[in-house]
Design a protein around this motif. Structure first.
Motif, PDB file in Angstrom:
ATOM      1  N   ASN A   1      -4.106  17.965  -6.715  1.00  0.00           N
ATOM      2  CA  ASN A   1      -4.914  19.142  -7.039  1.00  0.00           C
ATOM      3  C   ASN A   1      -4.596  20.251  -6.039  1.00  0.00           C
ATOM      4  O   ASN A   1      -4.155  19.968  -4.929  1.00  0.00           O
ATOM      5  N   PRO A   2      -4.872  21.499  -6.429  1.00  0.00           N
ATOM      6  CA  PRO A   2      -4.726  22.585  -5.434  1.00  0.00           C
ATOM      7  C   PRO A   2      -5.596  22.262  -4.222  1.00  0.00           C
ATOM      8  O   PRO A   2      -6.724  21.796  -4.386  1.00  0.00           O
ATOM      9  N   SER A   3      -5.068  22.507  -3.043  1.00  0.00           N
ATOM     10  CA  SER A   3      -5.779  22.052  -1.842  1.00  0.00           C
ATOM     11  C   SER A   3      -7.049  22.855  -1.588  1.00  0.00           C
ATOM     12  O   SER A   3      -7.897  22.457  -0.805  1.00  0.00           O
ATOM     13  N   ASN A   4      -7.196  24.005  -2.283  1.00  0.00           N
ATOM     14  CA  ASN A   4      -8.430  24.770  -2.069  1.00  0.00           C
ATOM     15  C   ASN A   4      -9.549  24.380  -3.041  1.00  0.00           C
ATOM     16  O   ASN A   4     -10.597  24.996  -3.080  1.00  0.00           O
TER      17      ASN A   4
ATOM     18  N   MET B   1      -9.444  16.245   0.068  1.00  0.00           N
ATOM     19  CA  MET B   1      -9.241  15.537   1.338  1.00  0.00           C
ATOM     20  C   MET B   1     -10.564  15.192   2.037  1.00  0.00           C
ATOM     21  O   MET B   1     -10.634  15.107   3.259  1.00  0.00           O
ATOM     22  N   GLY B   2     -11.586  15.019   1.238  1.00  0.00           N
ATOM     23  CA  GLY B   2     -12.856  14.575   1.800  1.00  0.00           C
ATOM     24  C   GLY B   2     -13.606  15.638   2.577  1.00  0.00           C
ATOM     25  O   GLY B   2     -14.552  15.338   3.300  1.00  0.00           O
ATOM     26  N   GLU B   3     -13.181  16.908   2.398  1.00  0.00           N
ATOM     27  CA  GLU B   3     -13.859  17.994   3.115  1.00  0.00           C
ATOM     28  C   GLU B   3     -15.277  18.193   2.576  1.00  0.00           C
ATOM     29  O   GLU B   3     -15.549  17.928   1.403  1.00  0.00           O
TER      30      GLU B   3
ATOM     31  N   ARG C   1     -10.178  13.742  -6.677  1.00  0.00           N
ATOM     32  CA  ARG C   1      -9.889  14.475  -5.443  1.00  0.00           C
ATOM     33  C   ARG C   1      -9.068  13.597  -4.487  1.00  0.00           C
ATOM     34  O   ARG C   1      -9.210  12.371  -4.460  1.00  0.00           O
ATOM     35  N   ALA C   2      -8.227  14.250  -3.718  1.00  0.00           N
ATOM     36  CA  ALA C   2      -7.432  13.520  -2.724  1.00  0.00           C
ATOM     37  C   ALA C   2      -8.329  13.150  -1.552  1.00  0.00           C
ATOM     38  O   ALA C   2      -9.279  13.855  -1.236  1.00  0.00           O
ATOM     39  N   MET C   3      -8.040  12.020  -0.959  1.00  0.00           N
ATOM     40  CA  MET C   3      -8.768  11.585   0.227  1.00  0.00           C
ATOM     41  C   MET C   3      -7.752  11.269   1.313  1.00  0.00           C
ATOM     42  O   MET C   3      -6.651  10.789   1.008  1.00  0.00           O
ATOM     43  N   PRO C   4      -8.112  11.500   2.565  1.00  0.00           N
ATOM     44  CA  PRO C   4      -7.165  11.174   3.634  1.00  0.00           C
ATOM     45  C   PRO C   4      -7.006   9.665   3.761  1.00  0.00           C
ATOM     46  O   PRO C   4      -7.880   8.912   3.352  1.00  0.00           O
ATOM     47  N   ASP C   5      -5.872   9.258   4.305  1.00  0.00           N
ATOM     48  CA  ASP C   5      -5.648   7.840   4.571  1.00  0.00           C
ATOM     49  C   ASP C   5      -6.196   7.577   5.971  1.00  0.00           C
ATOM     50  O   ASP C   5      -5.567   7.929   6.962  1.00  0.00           O
TER      51      ASP C   5
ATOM     52  N   VAL D   1       0.862  -1.184   0.000  1.00  0.00           N
ATOM     53  CA  VAL D   1       0.000   0.000   0.000  1.00  0.00           C
ATOM     54  C   VAL D   1       0.896   1.231   0.000  1.00  0.00           C
ATOM     55  O   VAL D   1       1.741   1.379   0.887  1.00  0.00           O
ATOM     56  N   PRO D   2       0.731   2.101  -1.007  1.00  0.00           N
ATOM     57  CA  PRO D   2       1.630   3.252  -1.067  1.00  0.00           C
ATOM     58  C   PRO D   2       1.300   4.275   0.007  1.00  0.00           C
ATOM     59  O   PRO D   2       0.188   4.331   0.510  1.00  0.00           O
ATOM     60  N   ASP D   3       2.290   5.085   0.317  1.00  0.00           N
ATOM     61  CA  ASP D   3       2.072   6.213   1.207  1.00  0.00           C
ATOM     62  C   ASP D   3       1.230   7.227   0.431  1.00  0.00           C
ATOM     63  O   ASP D   3       1.614   7.698  -0.627  1.00  0.00           O
ATOM     64  N   GLN D   4       0.088   7.576   0.950  1.00  0.00           N
ATOM     65  CA  GLN D   4      -0.824   8.462   0.227  1.00  0.00           C
ATOM     66  C   GLN D   4      -0.181   9.779  -0.176  1.00  0.00           C
ATOM     67  O   GLN D   4      -0.519  10.358  -1.188  1.00  0.00           O
ATOM     68  N   PHE D   5       0.767  10.255   0.609  1.00  0.00           N
ATOM     69  CA  PHE D   5       1.306  11.588   0.341  1.00  0.00           C
ATOM     70  C   PHE D   5       2.338  11.602  -0.775  1.00  0.00           C
ATOM     71  O   PHE D   5       2.839  12.633  -1.155  1.00  0.00           O
ATOM     72  N   SER D   6       2.621  10.415  -1.314  1.00  0.00           N
ATOM     73  CA  SER D   6       3.558  10.395  -2.438  1.00  0.00           C
ATOM     74  C   SER D   6       2.827  10.671  -3.753  1.00  0.00           C
ATOM     75  O   SER D   6       3.417  10.672  -4.804  1.00  0.00           O
TER      76      SER D   6
END
Ligand code: UD2
Ligand code: MN
Length: 583
Positions: A74-77, A82-84, A117-121, A64-69
């Motif tokens: 995408n721009p964080s805004n 991140m599932g916001e 979109r990015a999602m948190p691990d 399982v890769p490190d998600q932050f790699s």
């Protein structure tokens, strides 16, 4: 060769291979066409493998890769990263309201969120520590059936799979359009889209609506991966999701493995973490239920949990094992009850079902069902007929309890089940009672004294006043009503340990000032809780509370069920158990 197929599908002739092409170009077109408003990553890239799906070595493939790699985030805004939560801004409100009923979730909001979109691990530390697997893991055919699915929700399901799964393990993705109506984006735009995917993807279409269950069977029949992974069409898979599931099947092929189902909210597409200390059960009305594990230990948090039943939407299973189990009962229309059929069948015929707390798939829980079931009958009739089939084939003598609590199931005809009974014989399965014993499901007893109505000498019966969802009855008040003899909410169960159950809940005096009489409410049954124990005095017919000495179950006024001082002259304290179900 690209062809799109209907009911007469022949896999040899009609599969679509979808090599990596130029998603960037395509997505820009989509943006222009206003189909999906935000573009996603320039192209798909595997973090551990080459773009052609070749991995330099298996160690990388089974990790399982490190998600932050993640490259090119995408721009964080951007909305929903991140599932916001993303709530519709004023300029979106009109569209958001107008289109809500298309899916019963906010598609206008979904359209604003990047497909990648990015999602948190959200895996716990124990799971993160278990991120390497011994290869080779089996390959998978991912089956996604949809009817009138939203565009961006379906595409985000696919993109999340591509971005969070080693491609080499995906033998294929099988999409089956179950006769969607008036959804242009599910035609040419979707056909073009899947050609941008870097894994083999097959799109089938039903000419006539078959419902979820028959559609899944149809897709499973053409699947050729070693395992099947069933998903709904509005999910986002999270980091590492598939590896944990496949590892369990690799260990034992007669295993059904479910991920944790995290929540994507219908209004803001916010990721809410699902509980990991739960298992599935079901109620007397045949409704699937989640239940909390008592005394869940932190040190076990990377270990799978055995579950008596599963929710049904999301799970992995060995493909040949799925066939051995007779796939699904196709007498089940649209959906409903098939998850219980699969659960009973698996456990009673030598398999097991587990939930893996490290595998996370987020699912959009809608506000309500947006589509109709059958034209000819109400949703409830269809679902009860489905239940009838499951009850007839699998519940043995316990069918009486279901019939008493839900007489509609008894009354309705679910059709011929002889082939399913034959299947049960062929698979050499144990009894339903053995299944209950194994899990000690308290609401389906095997050491009870009585099941039926509980009435006073003036013909008032205990009544739960509950809707179909028993969990909503937690902490509500027990009532007394005229005995109606229709079973349902007046069916209670008295155990050898002196508990009075309604389904999975127990009767207990609620909080009250020490001097005041207490209302009787429904609470979670606990073995060592004396407040829940009622000793039946066969001389006086009183039900005496074991914790509050000298106090008895009583009706006060017309319908209040209370704990008051015992008084042998009070007719509202004289209880009779009327056996209605013989088990
Ligand atoms: C839950 C399950 C679902 C299924 C259902 C019935 C989860 C997360 N979801 O559904 O998978 O087991 O309960 O037990 O456990 N669909 C069709 N044709 C139809 C009707 C539905 O293809 O005629 C599709 C639909 O597009 C969706 C899936 O079936 O992909 C499940 O339907 P849903 O999402 O409306 O129901 P849900 O999530 O309440
Ligand atoms: Mn769903």
């Amino acid at each position: 060769l690209t062809r799109f197929c209907s009911d007469s599908y022949q896999p040899e002739q009609n599969f679509i291979t979808s090599p990596k092409s130029q998603p960037k170009q395509f997505v820009e077109n989509m943006v222009k066409e206003n189909v999906v408003k935000i573009k996603f990553k320039d192209s798909y890239e595997q973090e551990t493998c080459q773009s052609n799906g070749q991995c330099s070595n298996d160690e990388q493939l089974y990790q399982v890769p490190d998600q932050f790699s993640q490259k090119n985030p995408n721009p964080s805004n951007w909305p929903g990263e991140m599932g916001e939560a993303y709530l519709p801004p004023p300029q979106l409100e009109e569209e958001s309201k107008r289109r809500f009923s298309e899916n019963m979730f906010d598609i206008a909001v979904s359209d604003q969120i990047a497909l990648n979109r990015a999602m948190p691990d959200i895996r716990n530390e124990h799971c993160k520590a278990h991120s390497r697997f011994n290869g080779p893991l089996p390959t998978v055919s991912i089956i996604i059936v949809f009817h009138n699915e939203g565009n961006s929700t379906l595409l985000r399901t696919l993109v999340s799979i591509i971005n969070r799964t080693p491609w080499k393990l995906i033998h294929e993705i099988i999409l089956l359009d179950d006769a969607s109506v008036d959804r242009e984006y599910l035609h040419e735009p979707l056909e073009k889209f899947i050609q941008t995917l870097p894994v083999r993807t097959i799109l089938l279409r039903n000419e006539k609506r078959l419902g979820l269950i028959s559609s899944r069977v149809k897709a499973a029949k053409i699947a050729t991966g070693e395992t099947l992974m069933f998903l709904d069409s509005h999910v986002e898979v999270l980091n590492g999701w598939l590896l944990y599931l496949l590892e369990e099947i690799q260990k034992d092929r007669k295993t059904i493995v479910c991920p944790i189902i995290d929540v994507l909210t219908w209004d803001a597409f916010q990721l809410l973490q699902g509980a990991t200390d739960i298992f599935g059960t079901f109620s007397w009305k045949m409704i699937f239920r989640w239940s909390k594990i008592q005394g869940f230990s932190l040190s076990n948090q990377a270990l799978p949990i055995q579950t008596p039943t599963m929710a049904g939407g999301l799970y992995a299973i060995d493909r040949l094992y799925f066939e051995e189990l007779g796939m699904y009962d196709e007498g089940i229309k649209i959906w409903g009850g098939e998850n219980l059929e699969m659960s009973f069948k698996c456990w009673m015929c030598g398999g097991r079902i587990i939930i893996h707390p490290c595998s996370h798939v987020a699912h959009v829980f809608r506000k309500e069902t947006p589509y109709k079931f059958l034209e000819s009958e109400s949703v409830f009739v269809t679902i009860f007929k489905n239940y009838k089939r499951v009850v007839l084939v699998w519940l043995d003598e316990y069918k009486q309890l279901i019939y008493a609590v839900n007489p509609d199931i008894k009354r309705l005809d679910g059709g011929d089940v002889s082939d399913r009974i034959q299947l049960r014989q062929k698979l050499n399965c144990t009894s339903f009672k053995d299944y209950l014993k194994r899990f000690k499901l308290k609401n389906f007893p095997f050491n009870h004294r009585f099941i039926g109505t509980v009435s006073t000498s003036n013909h008032r019966c205990l009544d739960s006043m509950m809707g179909p969802d028993v969990s909503k009855g937690l902490n509500t008040q027990v009532s007394a009503q005229t005995c109606h003899k229709d079973g349902g909410n007046q069916i209670f169960l008295y155990t050898t340990t002196n508990k009075i159950h309604f389904d999975e809940l127990c009767l207990e005096p609620g909080e009250g000032k020490s001097t005041a009489n207490r209302n009787i409410i429904f609470t979670i049954c606990m073995n060592d809780r004396k407040e829940q124990n009622w000793e039946y005095d066969e001389q006086t017919f009183q039900l005496k509370n074991e914790h509050f000495k000298g106090k008895c179950l009583s009706i006060l006024g017309d319908s209040n069920v209370m704990l008051i001082p015992c008084d042998t002259n009070n007719p509202s304290q004289r209880w009779t158990f009327n056996q209605e179900v013989e088990l």
